[in-house]
Design an enzyme around this catalytic site. Structure first.
Site, PDB file in Angstrom:
ATOM      1  N   CYS A  44       0.829  -1.200   0.000  1.00  0.00           N
ATOM      2  CA  CYS A  44       0.000   0.000   0.000  1.00  0.00           C
ATOM      3  C   CYS A  44       0.873   1.263   0.000  1.00  0.00           C
ATOM      4  CB  CYS A  44      -0.957  -0.060   1.191  1.00  0.00           C
ATOM      5  SG  CYS A  44      -2.222   1.209   1.243  1.00  0.00           S
ATOM      6  N   GLY A  45       0.625   2.188   0.898  1.00  0.00           N
ATOM      7  CA  GLY A  45       1.330   3.462   0.917  1.00  0.00           C
ATOM      8  C   GLY A  45       2.823   3.339   1.113  1.00  0.00           C
TER       9      GLY A  45
END
Length: 205
Positions: free
Chosen positions: A109-110
């Protein structure tokens, strides 16, 4: 225990993204050899953090204490903070130290955006939520190495998007070589597709 897996923790951590990996690495079930890994949490400091789901975690050690020489793997979960500024940049820089030392890193993800800003995806196969997300990050020049897959193992780097925690775990297990190929396939089929036939393979393991 086979060694230590370090799991980064920081405010707004996305709770759902790493549980499959850590639970199965720790319990050692279905592995080629008996015994699991010790999971050690690493925070910006040793002050408690609060996850996106509201869980409070007190890190086992601070980031400045972490050395690749003491680790089998570094896991970087997603968090809102990855897109909110440079607060988590030290974790991306630490990932660079791990990769330089030949110790694997797994980012989801991030956290993939954080690695993109550090230039760590420029020459490694990788994935994320979508390539446009990474292209929006200053310093990213790795589009030609982007693969539109659920999760990617590129040398010592595992990457995945936010909706792929099971595939993320699968590639971590593949990099650490903890399951025989048929067991890894069965594990993924069971936890991603609820394939009941895979359970028999796991029980035989």
């Amino acid at each position: 225990m086979k060694g230590i897996v370090h799991h980064a923790v920081y405010d707004t951590l996305a709770d759902w993204e790493t549980g499959h990996a850590t639970a199965h690495l720790r319990n050692g079930r279905y592995m080629r050899e008996p015994g699991g890994y010790e999971i050690v949490t690493v925070g910006p400091t040793t002050d408690p953090i609060v996850t996106m789901g509201g869980l409070r975690i007190t890190p086992d050690l601070a980031l400045e204490e972490l050395s690749p020489a003491d680790s089998a793997l570094l896991i970087l979960p997603g968090a809102d903070l990855w897109d909110a500024g440079a607060e988590l940049a030290p974790f991306a820089r630490k990932a660079g130290e791990f990769l330089d030392a030949g110790v694997p890193v797994a980012a989801i993800c991030g956290a993939t955006a954080g690695l993109a800003r550090e230039g760590l995806l420029d020459d490694r196969d990788h994935t994320s939520a979508v390539v446009q997300y990474l292209e929006a990050q200053a310093g990213y020049a790795g589009s030609k190495h982007y693969l539109d897959r659920d999760a990617v193992l590129g040398g010592d780097l595992v990457t995945a998007g936010p909706t792929e925690p099971v595939a993320f775990a699968r590639e971590i297990f593949r990099r650490l070589d903890v399951y025989r190929p048929e067991v890894l396939d069965a594990w993924f089929r069971l936890f991603s597709r609820s394939d009941a036939t895979a359970y028999e393979v796991l029980m035989a393991a």
